[in-house]
Design a protein around this motif. Structure first.
Motif, PDB file in Angstrom:
ATOM      1  N   VAL A 100      -0.158  -1.791  14.644  1.00 41.82           N
ATOM      2  CA  VAL A 100      -1.629  -1.658  14.659  1.00 41.82           C
ATOM      3  C   VAL A 100      -2.255  -2.663  13.685  1.00 41.82           C
ATOM      4  O   VAL A 100      -3.241  -3.333  14.014  1.00 41.82           O
ATOM      5  N   ASN A 101      -1.688  -2.791  12.503  1.00 39.81           N
ATOM      6  CA  ASN A 101      -2.270  -3.722  11.521  1.00 39.81           C
ATOM      7  C   ASN A 101      -2.197  -5.169  12.011  1.00 39.81           C
ATOM      8  O   ASN A 101      -3.094  -5.968  11.746  1.00 39.81           O
ATOM      9  N   LYS A 115      -2.412  13.725   3.681  1.00 36.06           N
ATOM     10  CA  LYS A 115      -1.741  14.328   2.519  1.00 36.06           C
ATOM     11  C   LYS A 115      -2.779  14.836   1.527  1.00 36.06           C
ATOM     12  O   LYS A 115      -3.853  14.254   1.419  1.00 36.06           O
ATOM     13  N   GLY A 157     -11.765   3.480   4.549  1.00 33.20           N
ATOM     14  CA  GLY A 157     -11.767   2.226   5.321  1.00 33.20           C
ATOM     15  C   GLY A 157     -10.365   1.739   5.627  1.00 33.20           C
ATOM     16  O   GLY A 157      -9.369   2.289   5.146  1.00 33.20           O
ATOM     17  N   LEU A 158     -10.340   0.728   6.469  1.00 35.36           N
ATOM     18  CA  LEU A 158      -9.063   0.207   6.954  1.00 35.36           C
ATOM     19  C   LEU A 158      -8.360  -0.645   5.902  1.00 35.36           C
ATOM     20  O   LEU A 158      -9.004  -1.437   5.196  1.00 35.36           O
ATOM     21  N   LEU A 159      -7.062  -0.498   5.895  1.00 35.73           N
ATOM     22  CA  LEU A 159      -6.231  -1.318   5.013  1.00 35.73           C
ATOM     23  C   LEU A 159      -6.436  -2.809   5.307  1.00 35.73           C
ATOM     24  O   LEU A 159      -6.493  -3.638   4.390  1.00 35.73           O
ATOM     25  N   MET A 168       2.368   1.636  12.559  1.00 34.33           N
ATOM     26  CA  MET A 168       1.318   1.169  11.630  1.00 34.33           C
ATOM     27  C   MET A 168       1.382  -0.354  11.506  1.00 34.33           C
ATOM     28  O   MET A 168       0.357  -1.040  11.500  1.00 34.33           O
ATOM     29  N   PRO A 177       0.816  -1.219   0.000  1.00 36.25           N
ATOM     30  CA  PRO A 177       0.000   0.000   0.000  1.00 36.25           C
ATOM     31  C   PRO A 177       0.850   1.269   0.000  1.00 36.25           C
ATOM     32  O   PRO A 177       2.002   1.265   0.427  1.00 36.25           O
ATOM     33  N   GLY A 178       0.258   2.349  -0.444  1.00 36.72           N
ATOM     34  CA  GLY A 178       0.950   3.633  -0.370  1.00 36.72           C
ATOM     35  C   GLY A 178       0.158   4.695  -1.094  1.00 36.72           C
ATOM     36  O   GLY A 178      -0.840   4.404  -1.742  1.00 36.72           O
ATOM     37  N   SER A 179       0.648   5.933  -0.970  1.00 36.86           N
ATOM     38  CA  SER A 179      -0.014   7.021  -1.692  1.00 36.86           C
ATOM     39  C   SER A 179       0.359   6.992  -3.177  1.00 36.86           C
ATOM     40  O   SER A 179      -0.451   7.360  -4.031  1.00 36.86           O
ATOM     41  N   TYR A 207       8.354   5.762  11.253  1.00 39.35           N
ATOM     42  CA  TYR A 207       6.999   6.117  10.795  1.00 39.35           C
ATOM     43  C   TYR A 207       6.163   4.852  10.581  1.00 39.35           C
ATOM     44  O   TYR A 207       4.980   4.805  10.911  1.00 39.35           O
TER      45      TYR A 207
END
Ligand code: PNS
Length: 169
Positions: free
Chosen positions: A110-111, A42, A77-79, A107, A8-10, A103
Motif C-alpha cells: 500500500v505504501n 492498539k 495521517g498517513l505515514l 502495508m 516507523p512503529g508503535s 503482517y
C-alpha cells in the motif's frame, strides 16, 4: 542525493530488538527518522511523548549517538505523508519471523502504491528474535525481570507503569 528513511512503529516501549534494527538501518541511509506512530488498532501503555522520550533516552543509554538519527511522532495521517514531508524514499521494518512479514507485506505494498515509497525489511538478529513490546509489558506487569530485553530507562518506566496499574486495580 541524500537517502532518507523512516523507521516507523508503535515502540510501546522500544526494545533492544528495535534498537538493533535502528542501529543497522542508520548504517544504510544518510538520515534515519525513528517515527513513533499512533496505531489505532492498539491501546498504548505509554503516551506518544513518553515513547519518544524513551526512544531518545534508550539511544543514548546504549550508545547509539548517530547524528543521522531523528526521533519524531505521527499522531494522525498517513505515514507516506510524513515520508514526503521529510523527503524519505524508504521505510525500514524489522521482522522476526514469517508472521511479521505476512503482517507487513500488505502495508509495504500500500505504501508503494500510495507514494512510491519502498519498504526495506531487515531481519532481526536471532538473539532478539523472541522480544516483543507486548511480551515485555506482560513480564513487567507480572513482576519479572525485563533487563535482558530493554534498556534501564525503559525498565524503570515499565516498573512504574506496572505499579500504577496494580494500584488502580
Ligand atoms: O509497531 P506497529 O504497531 O506494528 O506499527 C504499525 C504502523 C504504526 C507502522 C502502521 O500501523 C502504520 O504505518 N500506520 C500509519 C497509518 C498509515 O499510513 N496507514 C496506511 C498504510 S499501512
Amino acid at each position: 542525493m541524500l537517502t532518507i528513511a523512516v523507521y516507523p512503529g508503535s515502540f510501546d516501549p522500544i526494545t533492544f530488538g528495535h534498537l538493533d534494527i535502528a542501529e543497522r538501518a542508520a548504517k544504510l541511509f544518510d538520515e534515519l527518522h525513528i517515527l513513533v506512530v499512533h496505531n489505532p488498532a492498539k491501546s498504548p501503555r505509554f503516551s506518544s511523548e513518553e515513547r519518544v522520550e524513551l526512544v531518545r533516552a534508550s539511544l543514548s543509554e546504549v550508545g547509539i549517538e548517530s547524528k543521522k538519527i531523528t526521533v519524531d511522532t505521527l499522531d494522525s495521517g498517513l505515514l507516506v505523508n510524513y515520508c514526503r514531508m521529510v523527503g524519505a524514499t524508504a521505510l525500514v521494518k524489522g521482522f522476526r519471523t514469517s508472521v511479521d512479514l505476512d503482517y507487513e507485506l500488505p502495508m509495504a505494498q500500500v505504501n508503494r502504491d500510495l507514494a512510491d515509497v519502498e519498504t526495506c525489511f531487515i531481519p532481526a538478529d536471532p538473539i532478539h528474535g523472541h522480544i516483543s513490546s507486548t511480551l515485555v509489558k506482560q513480564v513487567a506487569d507480572l513482576e519479572g525481570s525485563v533487563q535482558k530485553y530493554v534498556p534501564e530507562v525503559v525498565a524503570r518506566a515499565l516498573a512504574s507503569s506496572s505499579a500504577n496499574r496494580k494500584a488502580k486495580g
